[in-house]
Design an enzyme around this catalytic site. Structure first.
Site, PDB file in Angstrom:
ATOM      1  N   LYS A 105      38.612  22.566  40.180  1.00 26.73           N
ATOM      2  CA  LYS A 105      38.730  22.479  41.640  1.00 26.73           C
ATOM      3  C   LYS A 105      39.072  23.857  42.159  1.00 26.73           C
ATOM      4  O   LYS A 105      39.597  24.696  41.418  1.00 26.73           O
ATOM      5  CB  LYS A 105      39.856  21.504  42.027  1.00 26.73           C
ATOM      6  CG  LYS A 105      39.694  20.944  43.412  1.00 26.73           C
ATOM      7  CD  LYS A 105      38.708  19.801  43.419  1.00 26.73           C
ATOM      8  CE  LYS A 105      38.548  19.196  44.782  1.00 26.73           C
ATOM      9  NZ  LYS A 105      37.838  17.906  44.725  1.00 26.73           N
TER      10      LYS A 105
HETATM   11  P1  NAD Z   1      36.259  16.252  55.484  1.00 32.13           P
HETATM   12  O1  NAD Z   1      36.780  17.606  55.766  1.00 32.13           O
HETATM   13  O2  NAD Z   1      34.835  15.955  55.744  1.00 32.13           O
HETATM   14  O3  NAD Z   1      37.138  15.149  56.292  1.00 32.13           O
HETATM   15  C1  NAD Z   1      38.532  15.123  56.226  1.00 32.13           C
HETATM   16  C2  NAD Z   1      39.025  14.113  57.256  1.00 32.13           C
HETATM   17  O4  NAD Z   1      40.440  13.965  57.130  1.00 32.13           O
HETATM   18  C3  NAD Z   1      38.754  14.539  58.702  1.00 32.13           C
HETATM   19  O5  NAD Z   1      38.370  13.407  59.469  1.00 32.13           O
HETATM   20  C4  NAD Z   1      40.140  15.025  59.177  1.00 32.13           C
HETATM   21  O6  NAD Z   1      40.312  14.922  60.578  1.00 32.13           O
HETATM   22  C5  NAD Z   1      41.032  14.064  58.427  1.00 32.13           C
HETATM   23  N1  NAD Z   1      42.405  14.551  58.319  1.00 32.13           N
HETATM   24  C6  NAD Z   1      42.841  15.784  57.973  1.00 32.13           C
HETATM   25  N2  NAD Z   1      44.184  15.838  58.034  1.00 32.13           N
HETATM   26  C7  NAD Z   1      44.598  14.608  58.408  1.00 32.13           C
HETATM   27  C8  NAD Z   1      45.872  14.024  58.643  1.00 32.13           C
HETATM   28  N3  NAD Z   1      46.994  14.752  58.510  1.00 32.13           N
HETATM   29  N4  NAD Z   1      45.941  12.712  59.015  1.00 32.13           N
HETATM   30  C9  NAD Z   1      44.815  11.984  59.170  1.00 32.13           C
HETATM   31  N5  NAD Z   1      43.575  12.488  58.970  1.00 32.13           N
HETATM   32  C10 NAD Z   1      43.480  13.781  58.587  1.00 32.13           C
HETATM   33  O7  NAD Z   1      36.645  15.958  53.961  1.00 32.13           O
HETATM   34  P2  NAD Z   1      35.971  14.912  52.973  1.00 32.13           P
HETATM   35  O8  NAD Z   1      34.960  15.608  52.172  1.00 32.13           O
HETATM   36  O9  NAD Z   1      35.643  13.671  53.711  1.00 32.13           O
HETATM   37  O10 NAD Z   1      37.195  14.635  51.978  1.00 32.13           O
HETATM   38  C11 NAD Z   1      38.215  13.689  52.273  1.00 32.13           C
HETATM   39  C12 NAD Z   1      38.931  13.312  50.986  1.00 32.13           C
HETATM   40  O11 NAD Z   1      37.991  12.770  50.061  1.00 32.13           O
HETATM   41  C13 NAD Z   1      39.605  14.459  50.247  1.00 32.13           C
HETATM   42  O12 NAD Z   1      40.748  13.966  49.571  1.00 32.13           O
HETATM   43  C14 NAD Z   1      38.567  14.867  49.215  1.00 32.13           C
HETATM   44  O13 NAD Z   1      39.126  15.550  48.118  1.00 32.13           O
HETATM   45  C15 NAD Z   1      38.039  13.511  48.845  1.00 32.13           C
HETATM   46  N6  NAD Z   1      36.714  13.515  48.229  1.00 32.13           N
HETATM   47  C16 NAD Z   1      35.644  14.096  48.830  1.00 32.13           C
HETATM   48  C17 NAD Z   1      34.392  14.044  48.229  1.00 32.13           C
HETATM   49  C18 NAD Z   1      33.162  14.597  48.880  1.00 32.13           C
HETATM   50  O14 NAD Z   1      32.067  14.392  48.330  1.00 32.13           O
HETATM   51  N7  NAD Z   1      33.236  15.231  50.016  1.00 32.13           N
HETATM   52  C19 NAD Z   1      34.253  13.427  46.975  1.00 32.13           C
HETATM   53  C20 NAD Z   1      35.367  12.825  46.381  1.00 32.13           C
HETATM   54  C21 NAD Z   1      36.593  12.868  47.022  1.00 32.13           C
END
Ligand code: NAD
Length: 419
Positions: A105
């Site tokens: 990561k």
């Molecule tokens: P992203 O940046 O697209 O979205 C993040 C979201 O979280 C946004 O809507 C933001 O407003 C919200 N957020 C941020 N801080 C916040 C808070 N304090 N309270 C409430 N909401 C809050 O990110 P993503 O890619 O959707 O990733 C989200 C999670 O999923 C992360 O933990 C990431 O590691 C995990 N993840 C992502 C992927 C991927 O393919 N993108 C795969 C596996 C896991």
């Protein structure tokens, strides 16, 4: 906020599963620590001409099963402890799903909202250059995570290829996944994590004879993972009754339409004020009655303070590490089921693997092929975790760790330790 470090949370989860199966003590020592940790400080010229120094990280936890794989996050809270934890979770995740990768990561500590698009491009390119040979198409392959997206992957790709001799460039486009489709990305990658969560929800519903068309859920985070989960659940008839993102939380017991919310968010840059919804505080959001809760934002959200508030049957972890150890204990005591991150959100890395394979073979699969292969792989992993849960009479998270650790233990035993 949780009182323990994020890597300590990983260690607690890991130790619980390792104790349960009496993991070989020597292998246990190896897997408890990341293999490599890289911290880079690099200068970038800002739009007004001044130079700013940024700090970036790449932690490579383990590669005994294959090349390191894991996302890059742009966020002010990115630090070595967080990246270490996220890298370890990648090792367990790829081992649960049986993908021939290791875990890694990375990220940059910054708030992307404070920078222009041109500055973000220069920051990304300079970070890629600083990582140098620490990444590579058959060595360590980044992907999108919080606040990074296909455009950022395209800049990484272009920068990495530009540092290679011309004859090597075209055979190296699998250095990143989650690229735009036109630049070698896979159809279906953008929605893949949400799609995988939906497949897990379908599996759970089938196993429990649960009618999804009458179900409701709350989602925290409406970015890639949260919004795609919601949009893909809509055709099943589920009602989204509460949403929280960085701007605040909204509820509507009659249901919030995910597509309309996505359009509203794109236009207004906030979910607040969405027609028909009421703005609520964090505690009210957590207390909203629903069948499912999908945390899809950041880590340490379901804690000793918030877990008692939840009025749901099942938590499907879309985010990585959204539940800390105390939160886990409260959910278990309250008999709230939890499908853990390393299984539930593995759709993203599974389709990243498909993208990597397509690049290596100069192939391009259609959406049906991608989705059906994703479904098969995540459902197989789900079944394996479920069987392990029954076999050992443990919670879902421990069962998922056990599936991963048993695979890694076999590989280490077969290969031995050099020299
Ligand atoms: P992203 O940046 O697209 O979205 C993040 C979201 O979280 C946004 O809507 C933001 O407003 C919200 N957020 C941020 N801080 C916040 C808070 N304090 N309270 C409430 N909401 C809050 O990110 P993503 O890619 O959707 O990733 C989200 C999670 O999923 C992360 O933990 C990431 O590691 C995990 N993840 C992502 C992927 C991927 O393919 N993108 C795969 C596996 C896991």
């Amino acid at each position: 906020m949780s009182k323990v470090s994020l890597f300590e949370t990983v260690a607690q989860q890991y130790n619980k599963a390792a104790d349960r199966i009496k993991l070989d003590p020597e292998i246990r020592k190896i897997l408890a620590k990341p293999m490599n940790e890289l911290v880079v400080n690099f200068p970038v010229k800002m739009d007004d001409g001044h130079i700013q120094i940024f700090t970036g990280y790449r932690v490579q936890h383990n590669n005994v099963m294959g090349p390191f794989k894991g996302g890059l996050r742009y966020h002010p809270m990115v630090n070595i402890d967080e990246v270490r934890a996220l890298a370890a979770w990648m090792t367990w995740k790829v081992a649960v799903t049986g993908i021939p990768y290791g875990g890694a990561k990375g990220g940059i500590q910054l708030d992307p909202k404070k920078y222009s698009i041109n500055e973000l491009e220069r920051i990304t390119r300079r970070f890629t250059y600083a990582l140098g040979d620490s990444i590579g198409p058959d060595y360590d392959i980044p992907a999108p995570d919080v606040n990074t997206n296909p455009q950022i992957m395209a800049w990484i790709l272009d920068t990495y290829l530009s540092t290679l001799p011309p004859q090597e460039r075209l055979r190296s486009i699998h250095v990143v996944t989650g690229k735009p489709v036109e630049s070698g990305g896979s159809i279906g990658r953008n929605k893949a994590t949400g799609q995988g969560i939906v497949f897990c929800i379908e599996k759970w519903a089938k196993d429990n004879c649960f009618d999804l068309s009458k179900a409701s859920y709350a989602v925290q985070g409406f970015g890639n993972v949260g919004s795609w989960s919601a949009r893909l659940l809509k055709p099943h008839g589920l009602k989204m009754v509460a949403v929280e993102d960085v701007s605040g939380a909204i509820v509507n017991p009659e249901g919030i339409d995910p597509d309309a919310l996505q359009a509203y968010l794109t236009e207004k840059k906030t979910i607040l004020g969405f027609p028909g919804s009421k703005t609520v505080d964090h505690a009210t959001f957590f207390s909203t009655p629903a069948d499912f809760f999908i945390p899809a934002a950041l880590e340490n959200q379901i804690t000793a303070e918030t877990a008692p508030l939840l009025k749901v049957q099942v938590v499907f972890e879309g985010a990585n590490g959204p539940t800390d150890t105390e939160g886990d204990a409260v959910l278990q005591a309250r008999k709230i089921e939890l499908i853990p991150d390393i299984l539930c959100n593995s759709g993203g890395v599974i389709v990243s693997y498909f993208e990597w394979l397509q690049n290596k073979r100069s192939e391009s699969w259609d959406l049906e092929e991608v989705d059906s292969k994703l479904k098969k792989r995540i459902c197989n992993a789900y079944d394996r975790v479920k069987e392990t849960r029954t076999e050992l009479d443990v919670d879902w998270r421990t069962a998922a760790y056990v599936v991963a650790l048993r695979r890694l233990e076999i590989v280490y035993k077969e290969r031995g330790i050099f020299p």
